[in-house]
Each structure stands twice: as C-alpha cells, then as structure tokens.
Write an enzyme that holds these catalytic residues in place. Structure first.
Site, mmCIF file in Angstrom:
data_model
loop_
_atom_site.group_PDB
_atom_site.id
_atom_site.type_symbol
_atom_site.label_atom_id
_atom_site.label_comp_id
_atom_site.label_asym_id
_atom_site.label_seq_id
_atom_site.Cartn_x
_atom_site.Cartn_y
_atom_site.Cartn_z
ATOM 1 N N SER A 80 -22.080 -29.372 51.776
ATOM 2 C CA SER A 80 -21.396 -30.642 51.567
ATOM 3 C C SER A 80 -20.008 -30.407 50.975
ATOM 4 O O SER A 80 -19.163 -29.758 51.602
ATOM 5 C CB SER A 80 -22.262 -31.545 50.679
ATOM 6 O OG SER A 80 -21.737 -32.846 50.595
ATOM 7 N N ASP A 111 0.949 -38.348 44.465
ATOM 8 C CA ASP A 111 1.575 -37.043 44.692
ATOM 9 C C ASP A 111 0.562 -35.899 44.645
ATOM 10 O O ASP A 111 0.860 -34.817 44.132
ATOM 11 C CB ASP A 111 2.700 -36.809 43.685
ATOM 12 C CG ASP A 111 2.232 -36.882 42.233
ATOM 13 O OD1 ASP A 111 1.095 -37.324 41.990
ATOM 14 O OD2 ASP A 111 3.013 -36.493 41.343
ATOM 15 N N HIS A 152 -28.052 -34.932 56.078
ATOM 16 C CA HIS A 152 -27.088 -34.251 55.219
ATOM 17 C C HIS A 152 -27.705 -33.168 54.341
ATOM 18 O O HIS A 152 -27.080 -32.140 54.083
ATOM 19 C CB HIS A 152 -26.358 -35.281 54.353
ATOM 20 C CG HIS A 152 -25.223 -34.719 53.575
ATOM 21 N ND1 HIS A 152 -24.053 -34.295 54.175
ATOM 22 C CD2 HIS A 152 -25.071 -34.478 52.244
ATOM 23 C CE1 HIS A 152 -23.228 -33.833 53.247
ATOM 24 N NE2 HIS A 152 -23.817 -33.923 52.068
#
Length: 420
Positions: free
Chosen positions: A137, A345, A398
C-alpha cells in the site's frame, strides 16, 4: 525467531545535516533455525508498511509473507518516523512543538522522501549493500520515491497494492476510488441483502438517539460509515456483516446500539494509535499544489455517500476535515491539519525521468477491484517505470497479503528474479 532491536539517529530535515535529530526504530527478524553464521550472511529485506502513520508489524511468529521471506532474508520492520518506537508525532508530543504553524512545519518532514532518506542512512549503518524492499500500500508509494531518489540502494523491489499516481491532483484519485467503493458497496449488499435495511436503520437511529463511543464522544452517521474499511479486504469483508448483526439490543426506553457494536466501531474509527494517518493522508498526493481536502470536495459529486442520503453507503480510506472535530485524538491537531491541507509548495515525491530510466528489478501486484489504490491509475504508473513487471489479479483485494501472503510474496520475488 531471532529478534534484534535497532535505534538510529537521523536528521529531522535531511537537507540540514547538522540540525535537529530524531530517532527511528527498526526491529530485525530472522529464522532461529538457521546457524548464526548463515543468518549473518543473509541479505536484508526492508518492509515498508501501509499508512501513512503505520508502525512496523510486530511479529509473534513467521507466517504468510514473512514465512516466505525468512527463508531468503533478514527482515527489517521499520517504524517510519513519527510512529511506534520512533520519535512519536501525536497530539501529546506535537504540543511541545509550539503553535499550529510550527507543528505543520515539523510534519512537512514526515513524508515518503524523508522516510526513504532515513532508510538509506539505516542501510549504510547496518553495513548492507543494495537491499530488497517490500512495500504494501503506502509502502509501495515509498518504494516509487526510493526508485526516484536513491535507486543505488536497491537490489530489487516488490510492491503490493501500492502504485501511486506520479502526477496530477489528489482529486483524480478520489474520483476513481469513490467509484470503486460504490461498486464494492453494491457487491456487499448483494451478498448480504438484509444488511441494506439494517445499515439505513442504524444511520437513522444515530440521527435520532444519542449513542456514545467508549471514548465518550457521540457517534455520528458519517463516522459510522467509516466501518467501510472492512470492504477493502477479501475475508475481512464478512467482518462488516458480523458487526452489523450485533448492532441492536433491547433496553429500557427502546432498542439501543450494543456495547459490543460500539466498542468494535470505536476500534475502527479512532485514530488514537495512528494519528498521522489522518493528519498526513492527503499530503501523500501533494506535489507542487495544495490538496485542500480533496476527498471532501470530491464527495460532493457522490451524494450516495452523504450521511443524509436515503440509504447511505459505507466510505473507504478517505480523510475529511470533520475527523478533526469528532475524534478526540485529532481535535488538538485540527489547525495543523488545516495548514497542511492548504500547503501549496510541496516538493516532488517522484522523479518521472529517472523512473523512465529505471534499472532496478521491480514487480507489483495490482488488484483489479482495489478500493484504496485504483487499478487504472496503478497500471498507468506501472507503464511509466521502466522494467516494472505487473501481476494483475482479481482474486484479492487491498489486503491480499493478509489472506495469501506467502504465495503472493513468492510470486513477486520470482518475477524480479527472472520469472513471469
């Protein structure tokens, strides 16, 4: 097993070598059945776990993928910075950093680029040559960062359910995963049709009757919907049914949610043990722009997930701003989370040019119906990494390595070593 603890001192900011330091903890596991001299000759495998905010696995015995890996490697379980026995980052320790702005600035050093830089210092401290990594993951996201900025430290890399988008806004991720979670809800309710009415009944009960979790706060419908975390697994999905069937008990004044139900839900929705999962979650997609609570914004396009929907669906791994109003472990971190969500940023997490020229053997398992890491985005990323071999499977969700970890590990290891 042989178990050895390691503690390493690393820079908080790897660009400032003589600045503040933190501790990173890792635990080594090896097969006690092998002669000590042979163990010392085994190469290292670094496990990069899911998250963000997850600590290394605590093993009681070898089983699943660790059983397979222990035949070939010394396994290093890393408590990624801020987790486990590494210098912690939570509501208690972050209070020592000052105001919300200072805390947010501190946490900008807790993303995959810093985790990879830690790993390289650790590899060198252990005297290891290029080592093998196994990323599950979010650990796969970290692997892509490793391949981007420190490929010389890698012999080979295995990835399961963890091929991140290399560019683009986080919105794209959530548009894809909301669709997959909706499909998984449909699959679940077809499997347990009686649970459709029961889920709605619980939601409407929570609207009308105050029910409180063991930690003292009222349980909301939107927090109950987080029980959809069960939907990310193969056999784990049945745990959702077992939870729901124990929801109500008779009580004075009418039926109430049972203590069993409330205790289990609390374990699912509390972030007390891994607050960085919520605080840092969307930052894992931040590159050059603010994420700005992407999942919360994208949710507006999927009204079936709204708690006020006629038959609300369970949600997935998304993080929303209201978490920081309802979870006692997160309330003190609300302003910090807001600042991180607005941070525009963020530096790059991947070097697409370097990935296009990659020479490290890499194999990745992509799960067709993964509700956390979208299959189409994963395949797009795989195509952008030179030499990356993909094994796509519809047999797992998953957390496939929890169900068949030994076979999955062996298959991927064979792929990076010349197999198909």
């Amino acid at each position: 097993m042989n178990v050895t603890d390691h503690r390493f001192t690393v820079p908080l900011d790897h660009s400032v070598s003589d600045g503040e330091t933190i501790t990173v903890f890792a635990r080594e596991y090896s097969d006690a059945g092998q002669r000590p001299a042979m163990v010392q000759e085994l190469p290292w495998l670094l496990y990069l776990q899911g998250g963000p905010g997850g600590k290394g696995n605590r093993l009681l015995q070898f089983g699943g993928w660790t059983k397979a890996a222990s035949k070939h490697f010394r396994i290093l379980m890393l408590d990624q910075r801020g987790t486990g026995l590494s210098t912690p980052a939570d509501r208690q320790t972050l209070a020592l950093r000052g105001d919300a702005a200072a805390r947010a600035a501190y946490l900008t050093h807790f993303r995959a680029d810093s985790i990879v830089a830690d790993a390289e210092l650790i590899r060198q401290a252990l005297g290891s040559g290029p080592w093998t990594t196994y990323g599950q993951s979010y650990g796969g996201f970290c692997t892509l960062t490793y391949l981007s900025f420190a490929p010389e430290g890698l012999r080979e890399s295995l990835i399961t359910g963890g091929l991140a988008p290399l560019s683009g806004p986080a919105d794209r991720v959530y548009d894809a995963t909301f669709r997959r979670v909706a499909a998984r809800n449909a699959e679940y309710f077809a499997r347990y049709p009686e649970d459709r009415e029961l889920t709605t009944r619980i939601a409407r009960h929570l609207d009308a009757v105050p029910e409180f979790l063991p930690s003292g706060e009222r349980l909301s419908v939107q927090r109950f919907q987080m029980a959809g975390s069960y939907l990310g697994g193969n056999t784990r999905v049945d745990g959702l049914h077992h939870l729901l069937e124990e929801a109500f008990v008779p009580a004075p004044g009418g039926e109430r949610l049972s203590d069993t139900f409330l205790e289990t839900v609390h374990g699912l929705v509390s972030r007390a043990s891994n607050p960085l999962y919520a605080v840092m979650h969307e930052s894992i997609y931040g590159q050059g722009s603010a994420t700005d609570w992407a999942a919360w914004r994208v949710l507006k396009s999927f009204p079936e997930f709204e708690p006020t929907a006629e038959a609300p669906l369970f949600t997935g791994e998304m993080v929303y701003p209201w978490y920081f109003d309802e979870d006692p472990a997160l309330v003190p971190l609300k302003q910090t989370a807001e600042l991180l969500a607005r941070k525009a940023d963020w530096g790059p997490l991947y070097d697409t040019g370097r990935l296009a020229r990659n020479t490290v053997p890499v194999a990745a398992a992509v799960y067709t119906d993964d509700i956390y890491v979208d299959r189409d985005i994963s395949l797009e990323t795989a195509a952008a990494v030179q030499g990356l071999k993909v094994w796509e499977s519809a047999d797992y969700h998953h957390d496939g390595i929890a169900d068949d970890g030994e076979a999955i590990f062996d298959r991927l290891l064979g792929m990076v070593r010349g197999g198909k």
